[in-house]
Design an enzyme around this catalytic site. Structure first.
Site, PDB file in Angstrom:
ATOM      1  CE  LYS A 199      -4.375  -1.550   1.492  1.00 31.09           C
ATOM      2  NZ  LYS A 199      -4.274  -3.128   2.091  1.00 31.09           N
TER       3      LYS A 199
ATOM      4  CD  GLU B 238     -10.369   4.647   1.330  1.00 29.18           C
ATOM      5  OE1 GLU B 238     -10.117   5.731   1.124  1.00 29.18           O
ATOM      6  OE2 GLU B 238      -9.456   3.851   0.787  1.00 29.18           O
TER       7      GLU B 238
ATOM      8  CB  SER C 223      -0.210  -8.203  -1.037  1.00 30.20           C
ATOM      9  OG  SER C 223      -0.873  -9.102  -0.285  1.00 30.20           O
TER      10      SER C 223
HETATM   11  C1  LIG Z   1      -5.135  -4.205   1.765  1.00 31.69           C
HETATM   12  C2  LIG Z   1      -4.609  -5.156   1.367  1.00 31.69           C
HETATM   13  C3  LIG Z   1      -4.698  -6.127   0.206  1.00 31.69           C
HETATM   14  C4  LIG Z   1      -5.946  -5.924  -0.585  1.00 31.69           C
HETATM   15  O1  LIG Z   1      -5.981  -4.657  -1.189  1.00 31.69           O
HETATM   16  P1  LIG Z   1      -5.785  -4.865  -2.739  1.00 31.69           P
HETATM   17  O2  LIG Z   1      -6.365  -3.092  -3.195  1.00 31.69           O
HETATM   18  O3  LIG Z   1      -6.774  -5.571  -3.530  1.00 31.69           O
HETATM   19  O4  LIG Z   1      -4.694  -4.969  -3.053  1.00 31.69           O
HETATM   20  C5  LIG Z   1      -3.960  -7.316   0.077  1.00 31.69           C
HETATM   21  N1  LIG Z   1      -2.980  -7.666   0.758  1.00 31.69           N
HETATM   22  C6  LIG Z   1      -2.725  -6.773   1.903  1.00 31.69           C
HETATM   23  C7  LIG Z   1      -1.298  -7.073   2.536  1.00 31.69           C
HETATM   24  C8  LIG Z   1      -3.502  -5.751   2.031  1.00 31.69           C
HETATM   25  O5  LIG Z   1      -3.041  -5.034   3.097  1.00 31.69           O
END
Ligand SMILES: *Cc1c(COP(=O)(O)O)cnc(C)c1O
Length: 394
Positions: free
Chosen positions: A84, A106, A373
């Site tokens: 993020k 948000e 992610s």
């Molecule tokens: C917020 C988040 C997501 C999901 O958000 P996307 O916008 O779909 O990427 C996925 N993995 C992690 C670690 C997150 O913090």
């Protein structure tokens, strides 16, 4: 062709008073990404502050077990522990360039709120984060983190007291304060140009991964995979491969307790086309068009919609979208802990779970890249509850 649309999806479904703000934002964004100085600034902070580039790690033991080459794009190693921050750095530098002094955002689980509060501290911006009362209760530690970083967390008590309500409230307040305030959207959703902005700033994931994979394998991967909440890490992971038809793109949504139970967060498997948060896309809604609550063990996938470009990639067949359950994701999470010594975010574990299924039809001459992610430190309480068989809140 109207650039604000991806096929029939996207657009700007907002009040008249925001149209001007969005068009100013679009002009400023298009101008910025053509300016080498701006791009240099983004690169500088991604390298020196976020810690990029992130490794493309060859997961040796997983590959051996599942019979195909498995590479993990390590977004979990970024500062603040997830992808993020890539997007926050880009948007906040744009806010500065536009002369804004305040940012709002948000947040659901708090991850985007923490990333925004981090960026606001770094760039000396006033920061307010809108969060549902219910989510504030569930994510106390992230509320504390945001406050430590100097942000004000605004409690939202309307609707279901969760992310979709916080988003509505943030958009409403932005309408009033747009003069000096920049809205930092946390995923590839919202009215145009947000889906494009978020994709642009998250594309660094696939820019690096494509080059890194090429360096080791001398060709493109066969499959690229990522989990899908609103769709930002996935669109960032797909971006550089969309025009390479030999690369299969797979997005993994949360099937929660199972699609058939209705307790899930899969906009593609249980949703319909509608409008929410300024965009037209696939959404979870009832017959009357009311938004339904999403359910997933991972707070970050718990969003009742999906970004408009994904809707387009879905309908054109360029990308495939699947869903895995809470249980499948948790099994995959433990597997990564045991075989590779990496504790992933529960969100990321959804992509892993499907990767292990997909591997069954692949060979050792083929390879896949999975976007990891985020890291799982934030999830240890949820994991502990799950493992103790106590179930979990939601
Ligand atoms: C917020 C988040 C997501 C999901 O958000 P996307 O916008 O779909 O990427 C996925 N993995 C992690 C670690 C997150 O913090």
């Amino acid at each position: 062709m109207d650039k604000r649309y991806y096929g029939e999806f996207g657009g700007q479904f907002v009040s008249e008073s925001l149209m001007n703000t969005l068009s100013e934002l679009d002009d400023a964004f298009e101008d910025a990404i053509k300016d080498p100085e701006f791009l240099k600034q983004v690169d500088y902070y991604l390298k020196q502050y976020v810690g990029r580039e992130t490794p493309l790690y060859y997961a040796e033991r997983l590959s051996e077990k599942y019979g195909t080459k498995i590479y993990l794009k390590r977004e979990d190693l970024n500062h603040t522990g997830a992808h993020k921050i890539n997007n926050v750095i880009g948007q906040i530098l744009l806010a500065k360039r536009m002369g804004k002094t305040k940012v709002i955002a948000e947040t659901g689980a708090g991850q985007h709120g923490v990333a925004t509060a981090t960026g606001a501290a770094l760039f000396n911006m006033d920061c307010k984060v809108y969060m549902g009362a219910e989510d504030m209760e569930r994510q106390k530690l992230n509320v504390l983190r945001m406050e430590m970083l100097g942000a004000e967390v605004v409690k939202v008590t309307s609707g279901s007291n969760t992310l979709k309500d916080a988003t509505n409230e943030a958009i409403r307040n932005w309408t009033k304060d747009a003069e000096d305030t920049f809205y930092i959207m946390g995923s590839a959703v919202g009215p145009y140009p947000y889906p494009k902005m978020v994709k642009t700033f998250q594309s660094v994931i696939s820019k690096e991964a494509k080059r890194q994979h090429m360096e080791v394998e001398g060709r493109n991967p066969d499959v690229v995979m990522a989990c899908v909440g609103g769709g930002s890490n996935s669109i960032g992971m797909f971006a550089e491969f969309i025009d390479d038809p030999e690369v299969e793109l797979i997005g993994v949504e949360a099937a929660g307790k199972g699609i058939e139970t209705g307790m899930h967060a899969s906009a593609f498997h249980g949703g319909e086309i509608g409008t929410l948060h300024g965009m037209k896309s696939y959404l979870l809604q009832d017959e009357d068009g009311n938004i339904k609550l999403a359910h997933s063990i991972s707070a970050g996938l718990d969003y009742p919609g999906v970004g408009p470009e994904h809707a387009y990639l879905h309908d054109t067949g360029r990308a495939k979208y699947v869903a895995v359950t809470d249980d499948e994701a948790m099994d995959a999470l433990m597997e990564l802990c045991h075989l590779e010594g990496i504790i992933p975010a529960i969100e990321s574990a959804h992509a892993l779970a499907y990767a292990f299924k997909k591997a069954e039809e692949m060979t050792m001459d083929q390879s896949m890249i999975i976007c990891l992610s985020g890291r799982g430190d934030k999830d240890v309480n949820t994991i502990a509850d799950y493992l103790a068989g106590k179930g979990y809140m939601n």
